[in-house]
Design a protein around this motif. Structure first.
Motif, PDB file in Angstrom:
ATOM      1  N   LEU A  91     -46.303  48.124  46.981  1.00 16.76           N
ATOM      2  CA  LEU A  91     -46.668  47.247  45.883  1.00 16.76           C
ATOM      3  C   LEU A  91     -46.681  45.794  46.348  1.00 16.76           C
ATOM      4  CD1 LEU A  91     -44.350  49.028  43.359  1.00 16.76           C
ATOM      5  CD2 LEU A  91     -46.807  48.758  42.967  1.00 16.76           C
ATOM      6  N   TRP A 149     -57.827  53.867  43.991  1.00 20.07           N
ATOM      7  CA  TRP A 149     -56.535  54.502  44.224  1.00 20.07           C
ATOM      8  C   TRP A 149     -56.371  55.621  43.200  1.00 20.07           C
ATOM      9  CZ3 TRP A 149     -53.499  52.770  48.266  1.00 20.07           C
ATOM     10  CH2 TRP A 149     -53.812  51.509  48.788  1.00 20.07           C
ATOM     11  N   ILE A 190     -47.733  53.592  51.058  1.00 17.71           N
ATOM     12  CA  ILE A 190     -48.333  52.795  49.987  1.00 17.71           C
ATOM     13  C   ILE A 190     -47.264  51.892  49.393  1.00 17.71           C
ATOM     14  CG2 ILE A 190     -49.473  52.872  47.735  1.00 17.71           C
ATOM     15  CD1 ILE A 190     -50.652  55.587  48.627  1.00 17.71           C
ATOM     16  N   LEU A 201     -51.780  47.508  44.829  1.00 19.42           N
ATOM     17  CA  LEU A 201     -51.388  48.490  45.824  1.00 19.42           C
ATOM     18  C   LEU A 201     -52.000  48.147  47.181  1.00 19.42           C
ATOM     19  CD1 LEU A 201     -51.763  51.900  43.943  1.00 19.42           C
ATOM     20  CD2 LEU A 201     -49.648  50.654  44.446  1.00 19.42           C
ATOM     21  N   GLU A 239     -50.650  57.638  43.532  1.00 20.52           N
ATOM     22  CA  GLU A 239     -50.380  56.617  44.536  1.00 20.52           C
ATOM     23  C   GLU A 239     -49.763  55.371  43.909  1.00 20.52           C
ATOM     24  OE1 GLU A 239     -53.724  57.458  47.936  1.00 20.52           O
ATOM     25  OE2 GLU A 239     -54.422  56.613  46.034  1.00 20.52           O
ATOM     26  N   LEU A 240     -49.964  55.180  42.642  1.00 22.50           N
ATOM     27  CA  LEU A 240     -49.278  54.120  41.905  1.00 22.50           C
ATOM     28  C   LEU A 240     -47.920  54.594  41.402  1.00 22.50           C
ATOM     29  CD1 LEU A 240     -49.180  51.331  40.531  1.00 22.50           C
ATOM     30  CD2 LEU A 240     -50.455  52.339  38.607  1.00 22.50           C
ATOM     31  N   PRO A 285     -47.464  46.274  37.430  1.00 22.24           N
ATOM     32  CA  PRO A 285     -47.974  47.328  38.307  1.00 22.24           C
ATOM     33  C   PRO A 285     -49.337  47.865  37.857  1.00 22.24           C
ATOM     34  CG  PRO A 285     -46.365  48.255  36.808  1.00 22.24           C
ATOM     35  CD  PRO A 285     -46.443  46.783  36.493  1.00 22.24           C
ATOM     36  N   THR A 290     -56.184  47.616  52.260  1.00 26.86           N
ATOM     37  CA  THR A 290     -56.409  47.891  50.848  1.00 26.86           C
ATOM     38  C   THR A 290     -57.581  48.853  50.710  1.00 26.86           C
ATOM     39  OG1 THR A 290     -56.736  46.908  48.659  1.00 26.86           O
ATOM     40  CG2 THR A 290     -57.992  45.955  50.492  1.00 26.86           C
ATOM     41  N   THR A 301     -53.310  49.341  39.959  1.00 25.40           N
ATOM     42  CA  THR A 301     -53.868  49.727  41.254  1.00 25.40           C
ATOM     43  C   THR A 301     -54.344  48.528  42.064  1.00 25.40           C
ATOM     44  OG1 THR A 301     -56.012  50.162  40.203  1.00 25.40           O
ATOM     45  CG2 THR A 301     -54.508  52.038  40.487  1.00 25.40           C
ATOM     46  N   PRO A 355     -44.710  54.703  44.408  1.00 24.55           N
ATOM     47  CA  PRO A 355     -43.960  53.477  44.697  1.00 24.55           C
ATOM     48  C   PRO A 355     -43.179  52.963  43.500  1.00 24.55           C
ATOM     49  CG  PRO A 355     -46.182  53.332  45.576  1.00 24.55           C
ATOM     50  CD  PRO A 355     -46.135  54.563  44.724  1.00 24.55           C
ATOM     51  N   LYS A 365     -51.605  49.486  51.682  1.00 24.12           N
ATOM     52  CA  LYS A 365     -51.074  50.490  52.594  1.00 24.12           C
ATOM     53  C   LYS A 365     -50.577  49.784  53.844  1.00 24.12           C
ATOM     54  CE  LYS A 365     -52.897  54.557  52.893  1.00 24.12           C
ATOM     55  NZ  LYS A 365     -53.759  55.741  53.193  1.00 24.12           N
TER      56      LYS A 365
END
Length: 298
Positions: A201, A110, A199, A191, A114-115, A186, A106, A188, A118, A193
């Motif tokens: 969820l 972010w 990346i 999120l 990047e949000l 949803p 994590t 950040t 996904p 990795k």
């Protein structure tokens, strides 16, 4: 992230984690509480594993749902956090529902794209009848019924009426909104990795089939409530749509704000910092202060 709760609740949760880990042949020694809003989230020291603890009827209802959804999404190659193998969820003391997840990397910050990436991938999936229906109203009814005794009856009644009005508003638009696979919550903070650098969820408790626009609402509401207007502009550019331009935006925004006030009602008396922020949010909502800023729950 630091979190704050009463010594009694801390001891209860630790006992739950120990009991659940024993069933998964894992050691709970040194388990660290890293987050507690709706679920209590622990990181194990003994293995790269995250333990999520849900409480009461709400936690039980969401536990089996989240495991089956996570496994379906993984089979589809969706960018989501991996649930551990084995029989899950695990029920402890008839009051706690526990799930286990492989720990991923994590970050503290972010970027908007990047949000958006996904989310867009999730929204492009073909909906499957095996997935549950997104339903914030049933969740709200469960949480209101399980509200901590420290929450005043007047506040509970006000929230119950507000939710009834919000559901009526949503039903008026329901058939007019594009439907698909939605994450449900949803932001950040959800999120991670994975080992390949992708990346993904996490926190799939609300994931299911619902209006695609719903997944754009948290950032739009956050632009005002959490003073993140710049981030939202970047998110709109990355995703390619601004939900505030839709006629059903006010109905969805109202639901989101009510979710952020209702989600912590069970056991709020055991979490003083959460209780203080909840009081602020509810007071501004009841007063109709639509631009009042809120703080994150800690």
């Amino acid at each position: 992230m630091a979190t704050n709760l009463s010594p009694r609740r801390a001891a209860e949760l630790r006992a739950v984690v120990e009991a659940a880990c024993a069933q998964m042949s894992l050691s709970a020694h040194g388990a660290e509480l890293i987050k507690y809003t709706v679920n209590a989230v622990f990181r194990l020291r003994s293995a790269p594993v995250i333990v999520r603890v849900g409480a009461g009827e709400v936690g039980e209802a969401r536990g089996s749902r989240v495991v089956s959804v996570a496994r379906w999404l993984a089979a589809e190659g969706a960018p989501v956090a991996p649930v551990m193998e084995g029989a899950q969820p695990i029920y402890v003391d008839e009051g706690h529902t526990v799930t286990f997840w492989h720990e991923l990397a994590t970050r503290r910050t972010w970027k908007a794209h990047e949000l958006a990436g996904p989310l867009r991938a999730l929204h492009e999936l073909e909906p499957d009848a095996a997935l549950p229906i997104w339903d914030p109203f049933d969740n709200a009814r469960r949480r209101l019924a399980a509200a901590d005794p420290v929450v005043s009856p007047d506040d509970v009644d006000w929230l119950r009426d507000a939710w009834a009005a919000a559901e009526n508003g949503y039903r008026a638009w329901e058939s007019k909104m594009p439907i698909g696979v939605v994450h449900g919550d949803p932001h950040t903070g959800n999120l991670l990795k994975d080992v390949s650098g992708r990346i993904v969820l996490c926190d799939l408790d609300e994931t299911g089939i619902g209006p695609l626009a719903w997944d754009l609402v948290p950032q739009a509401v956050g632009a005002v409530r959490f003073d993140r207007a710049d981030f939202y502009r970047q998110f709109v550019d990355a995703y390619g749509a601004d939900v505030r331009n839709e006629p059903y935006w006010p109905a969805l925004a109202r639901i989101r704000e009510l979710v952020m006030v209702t989600s912590v009602l069970p056991d709020i008396g055991q979490r003083p910092l959460v209780a203080a922020e909840h009081a602020h949010r509810l007071a501004t909502l009841r007063a109709g202060h639509h631009t009042a800023t809120w703080n994150l729950y800690r």
